[in-house]
Design a protein around this motif. Structure first.
Motif, PDB file in Angstrom:
ATOM      1  N   LEU A   1       8.794 -16.758  -0.032  1.00  0.00           N
ATOM      2  CA  LEU A   1       7.682 -15.823   0.011  1.00  0.00           C
ATOM      3  C   LEU A   1       7.112 -15.800   1.426  1.00  0.00           C
ATOM      4  O   LEU A   1       6.878 -16.832   2.022  1.00  0.00           O
ATOM      5  CB  LEU A   1       6.589 -16.262  -0.979  1.00  0.00           C
ATOM      6  CG  LEU A   1       5.299 -15.453  -0.920  1.00  0.00           C
ATOM      7  CD1 LEU A   1       5.509 -14.061  -1.480  1.00  0.00           C
ATOM      8  CD2 LEU A   1       4.192 -16.146  -1.682  1.00  0.00           C
ATOM      9  N   ASN A   2       6.924 -14.605   1.952  1.00  0.00           N
ATOM     10  CA  ASN A   2       6.326 -14.441   3.264  1.00  0.00           C
ATOM     11  C   ASN A   2       4.830 -14.732   3.156  1.00  0.00           C
ATOM     12  O   ASN A   2       4.077 -13.955   2.595  1.00  0.00           O
ATOM     13  CB  ASN A   2       6.600 -13.005   3.721  1.00  0.00           C
ATOM     14  CG  ASN A   2       5.815 -12.625   4.955  1.00  0.00           C
ATOM     15  OD1 ASN A   2       5.104 -13.437   5.530  1.00  0.00           O
ATOM     16  ND2 ASN A   2       5.963 -11.386   5.357  1.00  0.00           N
TER      17      ASN A   2
ATOM     18  N   PHE B   1       2.134 -12.196   4.092  1.00  0.00           N
ATOM     19  CA  PHE B   1       2.143 -10.867   3.487  1.00  0.00           C
ATOM     20  C   PHE B   1       0.719 -10.435   3.127  1.00  0.00           C
ATOM     21  O   PHE B   1       0.022 -11.133   2.396  1.00  0.00           O
ATOM     22  CB  PHE B   1       3.003 -10.860   2.226  1.00  0.00           C
ATOM     23  CG  PHE B   1       3.497  -9.491   1.853  1.00  0.00           C
ATOM     24  CD1 PHE B   1       4.779  -9.096   2.165  1.00  0.00           C
ATOM     25  CD2 PHE B   1       2.659  -8.605   1.191  1.00  0.00           C
ATOM     26  CE1 PHE B   1       5.229  -7.821   1.819  1.00  0.00           C
ATOM     27  CE2 PHE B   1       3.104  -7.333   0.849  1.00  0.00           C
ATOM     28  CZ  PHE B   1       4.396  -6.946   1.170  1.00  0.00           C
ATOM     29  N   PRO B   2       0.275  -9.292   3.646  1.00  0.00           N
ATOM     30  CA  PRO B   2      -1.092  -8.875   3.395  1.00  0.00           C
ATOM     31  C   PRO B   2      -1.247  -8.238   2.019  1.00  0.00           C
ATOM     32  O   PRO B   2      -1.226  -7.024   1.886  1.00  0.00           O
ATOM     33  CB  PRO B   2      -1.357  -7.848   4.505  1.00  0.00           C
ATOM     34  CG  PRO B   2      -0.015  -7.253   4.766  1.00  0.00           C
ATOM     35  CD  PRO B   2       1.001  -8.331   4.498  1.00  0.00           C
ATOM     36  N   ALA B   3      -1.394  -9.059   1.003  1.00  0.00           N
ATOM     37  CA  ALA B   3      -1.598  -8.506  -0.329  1.00  0.00           C
ATOM     38  C   ALA B   3      -2.542  -9.417  -1.088  1.00  0.00           C
ATOM     39  O   ALA B   3      -2.424 -10.643  -1.001  1.00  0.00           O
ATOM     40  CB  ALA B   3      -0.267  -8.388  -1.069  1.00  0.00           C
ATOM     41  N   THR B   4      -3.481  -8.839  -1.800  1.00  0.00           N
ATOM     42  CA  THR B   4      -4.364  -9.657  -2.614  1.00  0.00           C
ATOM     43  C   THR B   4      -3.662  -9.980  -3.929  1.00  0.00           C
ATOM     44  O   THR B   4      -2.698  -9.314  -4.323  1.00  0.00           O
ATOM     45  CB  THR B   4      -5.676  -8.928  -2.943  1.00  0.00           C
ATOM     46  OG1 THR B   4      -5.359  -7.764  -3.715  1.00  0.00           O
ATOM     47  CG2 THR B   4      -6.418  -8.521  -1.673  1.00  0.00           C
TER      48      THR B   4
ATOM     49  N   GLU C   1      -3.480  -7.025  -6.134  1.00  0.00           N
ATOM     50  CA  GLU C   1      -2.453  -6.041  -5.756  1.00  0.00           C
ATOM     51  C   GLU C   1      -1.070  -6.491  -6.215  1.00  0.00           C
ATOM     52  O   GLU C   1      -0.261  -5.677  -6.668  1.00  0.00           O
ATOM     53  CB  GLU C   1      -2.479  -5.817  -4.236  1.00  0.00           C
ATOM     54  CG  GLU C   1      -3.647  -4.959  -3.777  1.00  0.00           C
ATOM     55  CD  GLU C   1      -3.788  -4.858  -2.256  1.00  0.00           C
ATOM     56  OE1 GLU C   1      -4.250  -3.815  -1.773  1.00  0.00           O
ATOM     57  OE2 GLU C   1      -3.447  -5.835  -1.551  1.00  0.00           O
ATOM     58  N   VAL C   2      -0.819  -7.798  -6.103  1.00  0.00           N
ATOM     59  CA  VAL C   2       0.488  -8.316  -6.519  1.00  0.00           C
ATOM     60  C   VAL C   2       0.656  -8.219  -8.038  1.00  0.00           C
ATOM     61  O   VAL C   2       1.653  -7.695  -8.537  1.00  0.00           O
ATOM     62  CB  VAL C   2       0.653  -9.787  -6.066  1.00  0.00           C
ATOM     63  CG1 VAL C   2       1.875 -10.412  -6.723  1.00  0.00           C
ATOM     64  CG2 VAL C   2       0.761  -9.862  -4.556  1.00  0.00           C
TER      65      VAL C   2
ATOM     66  N   LEU D   1      -5.997 -13.554  -0.700  1.00  0.00           N
ATOM     67  CA  LEU D   1      -4.668 -13.184  -0.217  1.00  0.00           C
ATOM     68  C   LEU D   1      -3.636 -14.120  -0.844  1.00  0.00           C
ATOM     69  O   LEU D   1      -3.863 -15.324  -0.927  1.00  0.00           O
ATOM     70  CB  LEU D   1      -4.581 -13.315   1.304  1.00  0.00           C
ATOM     71  CG  LEU D   1      -5.224 -12.247   2.168  1.00  0.00           C
ATOM     72  CD1 LEU D   1      -4.767 -12.411   3.615  1.00  0.00           C
ATOM     73  CD2 LEU D   1      -4.894 -10.843   1.689  1.00  0.00           C
ATOM     74  N   ILE D   2      -2.507 -13.578  -1.233  1.00  0.00           N
ATOM     75  CA  ILE D   2      -1.479 -14.372  -1.912  1.00  0.00           C
ATOM     76  C   ILE D   2      -1.011 -15.546  -1.048  1.00  0.00           C
ATOM     77  O   ILE D   2      -0.778 -16.649  -1.549  1.00  0.00           O
ATOM     78  CB  ILE D   2      -0.289 -13.468  -2.341  1.00  0.00           C
ATOM     79  CG1 ILE D   2       0.772 -14.260  -3.090  1.00  0.00           C
ATOM     80  CG2 ILE D   2       0.358 -12.752  -1.173  1.00  0.00           C
ATOM     81  CD1 ILE D   2       0.497 -14.430  -4.543  1.00  0.00           C
TER      82      ILE D   2
ATOM     83  N   ARG E   1      -2.702 -17.355   0.895  1.00  0.00           N
ATOM     84  CA  ARG E   1      -3.696 -18.422   1.061  1.00  0.00           C
ATOM     85  C   ARG E   1      -3.806 -19.307  -0.177  1.00  0.00           C
ATOM     86  O   ARG E   1      -4.747 -20.079  -0.308  1.00  0.00           O
ATOM     87  CB  ARG E   1      -5.076 -17.796   1.348  1.00  0.00           C
ATOM     88  CG  ARG E   1      -5.073 -16.874   2.540  1.00  0.00           C
ATOM     89  CD  ARG E   1      -6.082 -17.280   3.594  1.00  0.00           C
ATOM     90  NE  ARG E   1      -5.863 -16.515   4.807  1.00  0.00           N
ATOM     91  CZ  ARG E   1      -6.689 -15.575   5.250  1.00  0.00           C
ATOM     92  NH1 ARG E   1      -7.797 -15.315   4.596  1.00  0.00           N
ATOM     93  NH2 ARG E   1      -6.417 -14.921   6.357  1.00  0.00           N
TER      94      ARG E   1
ATOM     95  N   PHE F   1       2.866 -15.258  -9.803  1.00  0.00           N
ATOM     96  CA  PHE F   1       4.140 -14.602 -10.133  1.00  0.00           C
ATOM     97  C   PHE F   1       4.336 -14.485 -11.646  1.00  0.00           C
ATOM     98  O   PHE F   1       4.877 -13.496 -12.134  1.00  0.00           O
ATOM     99  CB  PHE F   1       5.317 -15.332  -9.490  1.00  0.00           C
ATOM    100  CG  PHE F   1       5.627 -14.827  -8.120  1.00  0.00           C
ATOM    101  CD1 PHE F   1       6.535 -13.805  -7.936  1.00  0.00           C
ATOM    102  CD2 PHE F   1       4.969 -15.346  -7.013  1.00  0.00           C
ATOM    103  CE1 PHE F   1       6.803 -13.310  -6.670  1.00  0.00           C
ATOM    104  CE2 PHE F   1       5.225 -14.858  -5.748  1.00  0.00           C
ATOM    105  CZ  PHE F   1       6.140 -13.837  -5.569  1.00  0.00           C
TER     106      PHE F   1
END
Ligand SMILES: Nc1ncnc2c1ncn2[C@@H]1O[C@H](COP(=O)(O)OP(=O)(O)O)[C@@H](O)[C@H]1O
Ligand SMILES: [Mg+2]
Lengths: 236, 269
Positions: free
Chosen positions: A91-92, A95-98, A101-102, A141-142, A144, A154
């Motif tokens: 996993l990056n 990656f800018p995703a909350t 959002e995921v 953020l995912i 963090r 996931f």
């Protein structure tokens, strides 16, 4: 075959090779409704490959997969299927995703669910986060989160479309023992209380032996046709 | 500053610049997150071949650029399948082909002229009404596509296999994103220049990611960063009479450095 009616996943003489290197040969197996199945085998045995074939991500050279009694190439109700890939390690983290959002991503892409209202989508996302005990992290953020928390996210993502069949690929890799124990409890609860069929890849199934009622063993050398079932013992 | 807007060519430059500032980050965010930053370079070199062809045979260079970037985009995706173990090779091949064709055609056309320089480094004076018209149509296609598809493109960028299992047509959308990238290159080349299009796709997005927001906010912030770079870049390039591409890209790099600096200060506290 009298036990057919309750089978949600069936592999029929699956053979698969990567660029001519055979990984799976003549693998047949089946998973019944509400089963907790473990896919076991040593590293490189072909467990992840088998899962990807079941999900239609890879096409077998020979044989076929049946999902809910449909041949996989005719199967359309992908909302019924959840997948937690073996990828927590790649996993990056930037990656800018909350988390929200995921987890909600599948709601916007599935044919059936994308027409739900914003509120309905939010409720499903909330419910899913609650199921994995991560509600308070929805705006985080995912990247963090700790590895164990990310794995829960996931799972929440896989649960959001209310699947009946959940595939997990070595979900506890990189997670400490205490978290791992909680995690297995969560999966067990999904199986027992919510009736979700579980197919879980693991390289070491001693920890979950008591929860599992079916074992799909891929033997060393990457080629296998061995399947044993603890409960009904209908091995051919 | 407002008095420069009385010139029609500056009005056109600003309209063109704003289209660039919106479309580049909207596509760039997916390119960066999919670790395909190289693709902008590749397609801009393909567009250079198209522009050179236009100049050599005397047709409108935009058409040449459009055709060559579209062919390049399709070819990259096809080659990516052939060289599935070495994804970057498909980029290198198309980039080489593009630059090779361009150099040969420039040679046949007896060398560089100011027009070609304008396409390579960007130009504010050279943007015509016809350019604006075509850039406008392409921008609308790009923006509408992203509005309709952003959830799916996000899912693919985050977890391609998961998206595929959820029924997203991953192969089609990967191809479509590459084509949209080609269109973005064509929109941008007039103002920022072929050599700097790729930076406009990547740098504002890179700066926005450093602010530590979710996906939608990051995308919005990257558009704001791009708008700031383009507007001030055009003003500076007007007053100092320099090609706009360089000033715009330097400003966006400046924003990136600023964001990193602020982040470092916060961490120390
Ligand atoms: N994309 C691939 N290309 C070529 N070989 C692969 C690929 N993925 C896996 N393999 C090989 O196939 C075998 C099975 O891999 P995998 O299914 O990941 O095993 P497991 O999950 O049981 O550890 C391994 O020998 C692995 O090296
Ligand atoms: Mg594996």
């Amino acid at each position: 075959m009298k036990y057919m009616e309750n089978i949600v996943l069936r592999g029929e003489k699956i053979s698969f090779s990567y660029d001519g290197v055979k990984v799976l040969k003549d693998c047949s197996f089946s998973v019944g409704n509400r089963d907790f199945a473990a896919v076991v085998g040593s590293n490189g045995a072909g467990k992840s490959t088998l899962l990807k074939i079941c999900l239609g991500l890879l096409k077998p050279d020979q044989g076929n997969i049946w999902l809910f009694e449909n041949s996989i190439d005719k199967f359309e109700e992908w909302d019924k299927i959840g997948y937690v890939p073996q990828r927590i390690m790649n996993l990056n983290l930037g990656f800018p995703a909350t988390v929200e959002e995921v987890v909600s991503a599948p709601l916007h892409t599935s044919k059936k669910l994308k027409n739900l209202t914003k509120n309905e989508k939010k409720n499903l996302t909330d419910k899913s986060l609650e199921a994995v005990g991560m509600s308070q992290y929805r705006n985080r953020l995912i990247g963090r989160l700790s590895a164990g928390q990310q794995q829960r996210i996931f799972i929440a993502k896989a649960l959001v479309s209310s699947p009946q069949l959940l595939f997990l690929d070595e979900p506890t890799t990189g997670i400490d023992n205490k978290t791992e124990e909680d995690f297995y409890k969560l999966i067990y609860k999904l199986n027992k209380d919510d009736g979700i069929t579980i197919v879980m890849v693991t390289h070491d199934y001693t920890d979950i032996k008591s929860m599992v009622n079916r074992v799909i063993q891929i033997s060393d050398g990457g080629i296998s046709d061995k399947i044993h079932k603890d409960e009904d013992g209908d091995k051919k | 500053m407002m008095e420069i807007l009385q010139y029609e060519f500056m009005q056109r430059a600003f309209i063109a610049g704003i289209m660039v500032a919106i479309t580049c980050p909207l596509i760039g965010i997916f390119i960066v997150l999919k670790r395909l930053s190289m693709i902008g370079d590749t397609l801009s070199h393909a567009s250079l071949a198209g522009i050179a062809a236009g100049m050599l045979w005397g047709f409108y260079p935009f058409w040449g650029a459009l055709i060559f970037t579209l062919i390049g985009a399709v070819a990259i995706e096809k080659l990516r399948k052939t060289f599935s173990k070495y994804a970057e090779i498909s980029n290198s091949i198309i980039l080489s082909a593009g630059i090779g064709i361009a150099v040969v055609m420039i040679g046949l056309a007896k060398g560089f002229n100011t027009d070609l320089m304008g396409y390579m480094f960007g130009s504010i004076a050279a943007v015509s009404s016809k350019d604006i018209y075509i850039m406008g149509i392409l921008s609308v296609i790009i923006i509408l596509s992203v509005i309709v598809l952003h959830k799916k493109l996000f899912y693919i960028a985050f977890d391609e296999e998961g998206a595929q299992v959820s029924g997203v047509s991953v192969n089609f959308l990967n191809m479509y994103l590459t084509i949209l990238t080609g269109l973005t290159v064509v929109v941008s080349m007039r103002i920022v220049g072929i050599f700097m299009v790729s930076s406009m796709l990547v740098v504002p997005v890179a700066a926005a990611i450093q602010t530590g927001q979710g996906f939608i906010k990051t995308t919005a912030i990257s558009v704001i960063f791009a708008l700031i770079s383009v507007i001030f870049g055009l003003v500076l390039s007007y007053y100092f009479d320099i090609a706009p591409g360089g000033t715009i890209v330097l400003l966006s790099v400046g924003i990136l450095v600023g964001v990193l600096f602020i982040k470092a200060l916060r961490k120390r506290k």
